[in-house]
Design an enzyme around this catalytic site. Structure first.
Site, PDB file in Angstrom:
ATOM      1  CG  ASP A 155      -1.726  -1.117   1.342  1.00 35.39           C
ATOM      2  OD1 ASP A 155      -2.126  -1.763   0.055  1.00 35.39           O
ATOM      3  OD2 ASP A 155      -2.596  -1.134   2.246  1.00 35.39           O
ATOM      4  CE  LYS A 159     -10.977  -4.615  -0.228  1.00 41.82           C
ATOM      5  NZ  LYS A 159     -10.656  -3.561   0.556  1.00 41.82           N
ATOM      6  CB  ALA A 166      -1.704 -10.000   3.158  1.00 39.49           C
ATOM      7  CG  ASN A 167      -4.698  -5.816   5.117  1.00 42.43           C
ATOM      8  OD1 ASN A 167      -3.480  -5.584   5.037  1.00 42.43           O
ATOM      9  ND2 ASN A 167      -5.396  -4.712   4.323  1.00 42.43           N
ATOM     10  CB  THR A 176     -18.939  -3.990   8.419  1.00 46.75           C
ATOM     11  OG1 THR A 176     -18.564  -3.703   6.907  1.00 46.75           O
ATOM     12  CG2 THR A 176     -18.664  -5.041   8.886  1.00 46.75           C
ATOM     13  N   GLY A 231     -21.156   0.773  13.387  1.00 45.55           N
ATOM     14  CA  GLY A 231     -21.269  -0.641  14.042  1.00 45.55           C
ATOM     15  C   GLY A 231     -21.135  -1.728  12.873  1.00 45.55           C
ATOM     16  CG  ASP A 272      -9.088  -5.749   4.994  1.00 45.43           C
ATOM     17  OD1 ASP A 272     -10.078  -6.361   4.378  1.00 45.43           O
ATOM     18  OD2 ASP A 272      -8.415  -5.042   4.428  1.00 45.43           O
ATOM     19  CE  LYS A 306      -0.573   1.808  17.668  1.00 47.19           C
ATOM     20  NZ  LYS A 306      -0.369   0.433  18.109  1.00 47.19           N
ATOM     21  N   GLY A 353      -2.136   3.127   8.436  1.00 46.03           N
ATOM     22  CA  GLY A 353      -1.743   1.791   7.845  1.00 46.03           C
ATOM     23  C   GLY A 353      -2.764   0.959   8.169  1.00 46.03           C
TER      24      GLY A 353
END
Ligand code: RIB
Length: 305
Positions: free
Chosen positions: A13, A40, A42-43, A211, A216, A243, A276, A278
């Site tokens: 990214d 998506k 790997a996340n 989602t 929420g 993710d 955070k 990232g």
């Protein structure tokens, strides 16, 4: 421990932070730029692994520095990645992301993710079918998604499908998966309907979870719509929040939780993840979730006294 397998994308990214999302034809000044692993697939794998899940990643990366970075991160996070394929002459997937305090916009270049095809799945089929739960998104070719869902359905392995980015999903595939989890913007294109979100959820009780960002998440329990509020969070970057929800939900369901309990858990994880910058940086550990849950409980008790 249940084995969770993720078949999906791995990207790098390139994220730019700005105070204002540029509109068409506009130039704005950014505040920060970061190059971090994402995608998506790997996340979601990292979200589940950070919470203690046993996770295997399936998919393709390029033979380049970005591919090396992805590999390094999977290793650091304790994800099994021996069956991730390295493809020559194509770049690792890349996402260009513009981040503001409450929003993000993403363009992805599929790169090696396009090679996560049926031929590849056939080479890893045995390993994949040794899973207890399979997690899929839509950043790999649609025919691969269909193939994996059919394989898992035949082998009675539950599948959680995150239909993002939103492309229509065939009815028979929806019927085969255990859970389908789009966000509020993806539901209409995925189900190809103009119905309200509530009406769509009522059609898929205890299967469709939508989602809703800062509102929420919701699902139908068969009688009515159940809303699970988001936690109080200090947003920095919402990239990867969905993710994180998916990875945490999968971990919780794999551990035997019921749908409501798993959504509450996933809300804590995704709420913490946006604090955070990232996609992967803010994904919490179990200890961080327990701390935040304890804090929320103490505040509730104090307010009721
Ligand atoms: O969901 C966020 C992810 O979408 C980013 O990490 C980016 O790589 C895109 O795939």
């Amino acid at each position: 421990m249940p084995k969770i397998s993720v078949v999906g994308s791995m990207n790098v990214d390139i994220a730019v932070k700005t105070d204002k999302m540029p509109i068409d034809g506009e130039t704005v000044i950014g505040n920060d730029i970061k190059i971090n692993p994402g995608g998506k697939g790997a996340n979601q794998a990292i979200a589940a692994a950070r919470l203690g899940g046993e996770v295997e990643m399936f998919g393709c990366i390029g033979r380049d520095d970005y591919g090396e970075l992805v590999r390094k991160v999977l290793k650091r996070e304790g994800i099994y990645y021996d069956n991730v394929k390295t493809v020559s002459d194509v770049s690792t997937g890349v996402a260009v992301i513009v981040v503001t305090k409450n929003d993000n916009r993403i363009i992805t270049i599929q790169g090696a993710n396009a090679f996560t095809n049926i031929e590849y799945i056939n080479t890893v089929k045995e390993k994949l079918l040794a899973s207890d739960l399979v997690l899929l998104q839509q950043e790999i070719p649609p025919e691969t998604i269909e193939y994996v869902i059919r394989l898992c359905s035949k082998a009675k392995i539950p599948v959680i499908l995150n239909p993002a980015p939103a492309i229509p999903v065939k009815q028979e595939l929806i019927d085969m998966v255990q859970y389908i989890i789009p966000n509020e913007h993806e539901a209409a294109p995925v189900f190809q309907t103009n119905e309200s979100l509530n009406d769509i959820m009522l059609r898929y009780p205890n299967k469709l979870i939508i989602t809703l960002g800062k509102n929420g998440a919701a699902f139908s329990d068969g009688e009515s719509i159940v809303n699970v509020p988001a936690i109080e969070a200090n947003p920095v970057d919402s990239t990867g929040a969905g993710d994180t929800f998916l990875g945490a939900f999968a971990k919780s369901i794999g551990d035997g939780a019921k749908i409501y309990e798993a959504i509450v858990f996933a809300q804590y994880a995704s709420g913490l993840s946006i604090e955070k910058f990232g996609a992967q940086a803010g994904m919490p550990t179990m200890r961080e979730i327990n701390e935040r849950r304890g804090l929320a409980k103490r505040e509730k008790t104090r307010n009721s006294q």
